[in-house]
Design an enzyme around this catalytic site. Structure first.
Site, PDB file in Angstrom:
ATOM      1  N   GLU A 246       0.823  -1.394  -0.205  1.00 31.26           N
ATOM      2  CA  GLU A 246       0.005  -0.024  -0.038  1.00 31.26           C
ATOM      3  C   GLU A 246       0.862   1.120   0.015  1.00 31.26           C
ATOM      4  OE1 GLU A 246      -2.696   0.562   3.346  1.00 31.26           O
ATOM      5  OE2 GLU A 246      -3.762   2.289   2.260  1.00 31.26           O
TER       6      GLU A 246
ATOM      7  N   LYS B 263      -2.635  -1.920  -3.160  1.00 32.79           N
ATOM      8  CA  LYS B 263      -3.504  -1.350  -2.622  1.00 32.79           C
ATOM      9  C   LYS B 263      -3.078   0.347  -2.654  1.00 32.79           C
ATOM     10  CE  LYS B 263      -6.086  -0.288   1.714  1.00 32.79           C
ATOM     11  NZ  LYS B 263      -6.647  -0.686   2.856  1.00 32.79           N
TER      12      LYS B 263
HETATM   13  P1  13P Z   1      -9.139   4.314   4.170  1.00 34.20           P
HETATM   14  O1  13P Z   1      -9.920   3.612   3.285  1.00 34.20           O
HETATM   15  O2  13P Z   1     -10.121   4.896   5.419  1.00 34.20           O
HETATM   16  O3  13P Z   1      -8.158   5.192   3.209  1.00 34.20           O
HETATM   17  O4  13P Z   1      -8.398   3.119   4.660  1.00 34.20           O
HETATM   18  C1  13P Z   1      -7.676   2.144   3.970  1.00 34.20           C
HETATM   19  C2  13P Z   1      -6.419   1.851   4.767  1.00 34.20           C
HETATM   20  O5  13P Z   1      -6.449   0.402   5.102  1.00 34.20           O
HETATM   21  C3  13P Z   1      -5.367   2.813   5.065  1.00 34.20           C
HETATM   22  O6  13P Z   1      -4.125   2.080   5.219  1.00 34.20           O
END
Ligand code: 13P
Length: 343
Positions: free
Chosen positions: A177, A219
């Site tokens: 991510e 992600k």
């Molecule tokens: P949000 O969808 O609130 O951005 O959070 C996703 C997430 O896992 C952040 O690390």
């Protein structure tokens, strides 16, 4: 390394029209959201809230995997079942956030690097023993007049790749991510440039660390103008910029892309995902799914407010948002019908 198991798990998480639910807020983040609504910031309230989520009727119809936080994976539901086991029983694959958060990057004002590699091999082994089958690590990239710097993006990309390799060694699918934040007044085009160069560096590092692309998920953020930008951009413009960017830099070997919501309004996040799946149907090599926290949870949290009497209504709101995003995966999300509930 059991390659086939990694590939199977990664594919399962993005199969069909389901997606992921991030319920892995760290204790400080969860407490901040509770405090805003006057909910007591205690371990037992956090447990009650996570119980509400996991016991939502039929959640497994929409949610393929849920990301837990260290505190939660060690807790039990109110009925006494460990959370990871309760998720499995609901048809949801349990995952775990394993980074230790973003910290100031030495020598780089206003930029951060995510920590947590020390001792990670041992922690991954422990989480796998508790039932986790995938993991998450979030890197944070800020946009400003002179940032992000190459030094910041490179440090974060390297850490993401080291983490991903360790996950695969432990038999856990890594969710990689790299989040380019919405904070600021930058244009959509600037977000596209920064996201594209960040992802290019991330995949360079993933290759260098010999990460199996078929056994991981990405992600990312959507390509959006900054939240304070003059032009908020149309849903279709966001969809085109986002998928257009990924087609340039995300290898086809990656089975799925599961977006974070990043602070977008819940209905807007669903509309964006829907437009991407509708406009690019049959033209994307990967599944395009969701891994939202706020865009699924926020309406439910605001209904619950820590009151046991509100659990049923909060669960209905949670299911509704999960179901909207499931529809968005098929390009079937009905924004007009959702509007009265989302308002
Ligand atoms: P949000 O969808 O609130 O951005 O959070 C996703 C997430 O896992 C952040 O690390």
């Amino acid at each position: 390394m059991d390659t086939q198991r990694l590939v199977d798990t990664a594919r399962t998480l993005v199969a069909g029209d389901r997606g992921l639910l991030a319920m892995d807020e760290s204790t400080p983040t969860c407490d901040k959201r509770f405090a805003k609504l006057g909910i007591p910031t205690t371990a037992s309230m956090r447990r009650a809230y996570r119980d509400l989520i996991v016991t939502t009727p039929n959640l497994g119809r929409c949610i393929s995997g849920a990301i837990l936080y260290d505190e939660t994976i060690r807790q039990q539901t109110l009925a006494g079942t460990p959370f990871a086991q309760a998720l499995e029983q609901a048809g949801i694959v349990p995952g775990i956030k394993v980074d230790a958060g973003a910290k100031p990057l030495a020598g780089f004002a206003d930029e951060v690097v995510t920590e947590g590699l020390d001792g990670l091999r041992e922690r991954l082994g422990e989480y796998a023993g508790m039932g986790a089958r995938f993991a998450k690590w979030r890197a944070v990239i800020r946009i400003g007049p002179m940032i992000p710097s190459l030094g910041c993006v490179a440090a974060n990309a390297h850490a993401l790749a080291r983490y991903a390799a360790l996950c695969q060694e432990a038999g856990l699918v890594p969710i990689v991510e790299p989040e380019v934040l919405m904070d600021g007044d930058h244009t959509l085009e600037r977000c596209r440039e920064v996201t594209e160069s960040t992802l290019a560096l991330v995949f360079e590092q993933l290759r260098a660390q010999r990460v199996l692309l078929e056994g991981m998920l990405l992600k990312p953020n959507m390509i959006l103008p900054g939240e304070a930008a003059a032009d908020p951009g149309s849903v279709d413009a966001v969809a085109d910029a986002t998928v257009g960017c990924f087609l340039r830099v995300v290898p086809a070997a990656v089975p799925g892309i599961a977006f974070l919501s990043g602070g977008q309004a819940s209905a807007r996040a669903s509309a964006h995902l829907n437009a991407m799946n509708l406009r690019f149907r049959g033209r994307m090599p990967w599944a395009l799914a969701f891994s939202f926290a706020r865009a699924i949870q926020q309406p439910a949290l605001e209904i619950w407010r820590g009151q046991a009497a509100n659990v049923g209504a909060a669960q209905q709101a949670l299911f509704h948002r999960a179901d909207c995003n499931r529809a968005a995966r098929r390009g079937d999300y009905d924004a007009a019908a959702d509007a009265p509930r989302a308002a």
